[in-house]
Design a protein around this motif. Structure first.
Motif, PDB file in Angstrom:
ATOM      1  N   VAL A 221      33.150  31.156  28.194  1.00  0.00           N
ATOM      2  CA  VAL A 221      32.353  30.835  27.201  1.00  0.00           C
ATOM      3  C   VAL A 221      30.990  30.299  27.780  1.00  0.00           C
ATOM      4  N   ALA A 222      31.324  29.407  28.921  1.00  0.00           N
ATOM      5  CA  ALA A 222      29.899  28.855  29.466  1.00  0.00           C
ATOM      6  C   ALA A 222      29.249  30.011  30.081  1.00  0.00           C
ATOM      7  N   LEU A 223      30.076  30.781  30.835  1.00  0.00           N
ATOM      8  CA  LEU A 223      29.353  31.962  31.390  1.00  0.00           C
ATOM      9  C   LEU A 223      28.956  32.919  30.581  1.00  0.00           C
ATOM     10  N   LEU A 224      29.104  33.079  29.341  1.00  0.00           N
ATOM     11  CA  LEU A 224      28.611  34.035  28.377  1.00  0.00           C
ATOM     12  C   LEU A 224      27.542  33.381  27.708  1.00  0.00           C
ATOM     13  N   LEU A 225      27.586  32.229  27.692  1.00  0.00           N
ATOM     14  CA  LEU A 225      26.272  31.302  26.967  1.00  0.00           C
ATOM     15  C   LEU A 225      25.227  31.359  28.375  1.00  0.00           C
ATOM     16  N   GLN A 226      25.599  31.705  29.218  1.00  0.00           N
ATOM     17  CA  GLN A 226      24.339  31.837  30.333  1.00  0.00           C
ATOM     18  C   GLN A 226      24.102  33.330  30.575  1.00  0.00           C
ATOM     19  N   GLY A 227      24.587  34.025  29.794  1.00  0.00           N
ATOM     20  CA  GLY A 227      24.204  35.389  29.927  1.00  0.00           C
ATOM     21  C   GLY A 227      24.947  36.169  30.946  1.00  0.00           C
ATOM     22  N   ASN A 228      25.822  35.632  31.619  1.00  0.00           N
ATOM     23  CA  ASN A 228      26.780  36.200  32.925  1.00  0.00           C
ATOM     24  C   ASN A 228      27.890  37.019  31.955  1.00  0.00           C
ATOM     25  N   PHE A 229      27.613  38.128  31.508  1.00  0.00           N
ATOM     26  CA  PHE A 229      28.661  38.933  30.602  1.00  0.00           C
ATOM     27  C   PHE A 229      29.907  39.371  31.422  1.00  0.00           C
ATOM     28  N   GLU A 230      29.689  39.868  32.680  1.00  0.00           N
ATOM     29  CA  GLU A 230      30.812  40.565  33.582  1.00  0.00           C
ATOM     30  C   GLU A 230      31.461  39.589  34.019  1.00  0.00           C
ATOM     31  N   ALA A 231      30.896  38.235  34.414  1.00  0.00           N
ATOM     32  CA  ALA A 231      31.622  37.244  35.121  1.00  0.00           C
ATOM     33  C   ALA A 231      32.490  36.623  33.808  1.00  0.00           C
ATOM     34  N   ALA A 232      31.932  36.518  32.582  1.00  0.00           N
ATOM     35  CA  ALA A 232      32.739  36.025  31.556  1.00  0.00           C
ATOM     36  C   ALA A 232      34.080  36.835  31.249  1.00  0.00           C
ATOM     37  N   PHE A 233      33.906  38.150  31.262  1.00  0.00           N
ATOM     38  CA  PHE A 233      34.963  39.046  31.167  1.00  0.00           C
ATOM     39  C   PHE A 233      35.884  38.735  32.296  1.00  0.00           C
ATOM     40  N   TYR A 234      35.767  38.858  33.421  1.00  0.00           N
ATOM     41  CA  TYR A 234      36.582  38.548  34.647  1.00  0.00           C
ATOM     42  C   TYR A 234      37.264  37.277  34.680  1.00  0.00           C
ATOM     43  N   MET A 235      36.537  36.202  33.981  1.00  0.00           N
ATOM     44  CA  MET A 235      37.139  34.795  33.872  1.00  0.00           C
ATOM     45  C   MET A 235      38.343  35.035  32.879  1.00  0.00           C
ATOM     46  N   TYR A 236      38.042  35.632  31.707  1.00  0.00           N
ATOM     47  CA  TYR A 236      38.935  35.527  30.565  1.00  0.00           C
ATOM     48  C   TYR A 236      38.834  36.791  29.833  1.00  0.00           C
ATOM     49  N   PRO A 237      39.437  37.868  30.119  1.00  0.00           N
ATOM     50  CA  PRO A 237      39.283  39.113  29.571  1.00  0.00           C
ATOM     51  C   PRO A 237      39.382  39.151  27.952  1.00  0.00           C
ATOM     52  N   ALA A 238      40.121  38.326  27.415  1.00  0.00           N
ATOM     53  CA  ALA A 238      40.006  38.761  25.896  1.00  0.00           C
ATOM     54  C   ALA A 238      38.771  37.864  25.094  1.00  0.00           C
ATOM     55  N   ILE A 239      37.924  37.372  25.919  1.00  0.00           N
ATOM     56  CA  ILE A 239      36.861  36.720  25.529  1.00  0.00           C
ATOM     57  C   ILE A 239      35.864  37.528  24.137  1.00  0.00           C
ATOM     58  N   TYR A 240      35.898  38.763  24.578  1.00  0.00           N
ATOM     59  CA  TYR A 240      34.993  39.699  23.421  1.00  0.00           C
ATOM     60  C   TYR A 240      35.978  39.910  22.434  1.00  0.00           C
ATOM     61  N   SER A 241      37.069  40.123  22.424  1.00  0.00           N
ATOM     62  CA  SER A 241      37.935  40.625  21.377  1.00  0.00           C
ATOM     63  C   SER A 241      38.283  39.283  20.352  1.00  0.00           C
ATOM     64  N   ILE A 242      38.378  38.162  21.054  1.00  0.00           N
ATOM     65  CA  ILE A 242      38.516  36.967  20.233  1.00  0.00           C
ATOM     66  C   ILE A 242      36.989  36.667  19.566  1.00  0.00           C
ATOM     67  N   ILE A 243      35.947  37.119  19.977  1.00  0.00           N
ATOM     68  CA  ILE A 243      34.663  36.756  19.466  1.00  0.00           C
ATOM     69  C   ILE A 243      34.427  37.787  18.370  1.00  0.00           C
ATOM     70  N   LEU A 244      35.074  38.921  18.450  1.00  0.00           N
ATOM     71  CA  LEU A 244      35.123  40.006  17.590  1.00  0.00           C
ATOM     72  C   LEU A 244      36.025  39.572  16.391  1.00  0.00           C
TER      73      LEU A 244
END
Length: 97
Positions: free
Chosen positions: A30-53
């Motif tokens: 989430v911290a990486l996502l808020l910083q705009g680092n979308f690829e690193a956010a996915f690699y850190m926790y792959p379910a981040i985008y499906s949880i947000i959806l």
């Protein structure tokens, strides 16, 4: 990102047993996502985008009812479970061995 990590909660499972839990990496993602680092956010926790959806659909559904809302939410919960379990197993058996 070091200033953000100072305020993150430690993983109790990791500190007591020394093993990552299925949620390890979610805060940093989430911290990486808020910083705009979308690829690193996915690699850190792959379910981040499906949880947000899923969260967006649940909040939207509080105000607007639509057809098949229950089926969509259950499908997303199952998808999240599969992604979380799969990434956890990958991390535990592939990366650490």
């Amino acid at each position: 990102m070091s200033s953000i990590e100072e305020y993150m909660l430690p993983c109790l499972n990791k500190s007591v047993f020394g093993i990552d839990c299925t949620g390890c990496g979610a805060q940093r993602s989430v911290a990486l996502l808020l910083q705009g680092n979308f690829e690193a956010a996915f690699y850190m926790y792959p379910a981040i985008y499906s949880i947000i959806l899923l969260l967006l659909i649940v909040v939207f559904n509080l105000f607007f009812k639509f057809r098949y809302d229950y089926t969509i939410k259950i499908g997303l919960v199952i998808l999240n479970g599969v992604i979380i379990a799969g990434s956890y197993l990958y991390k535990m058996f592939y990366i650490f061995n």
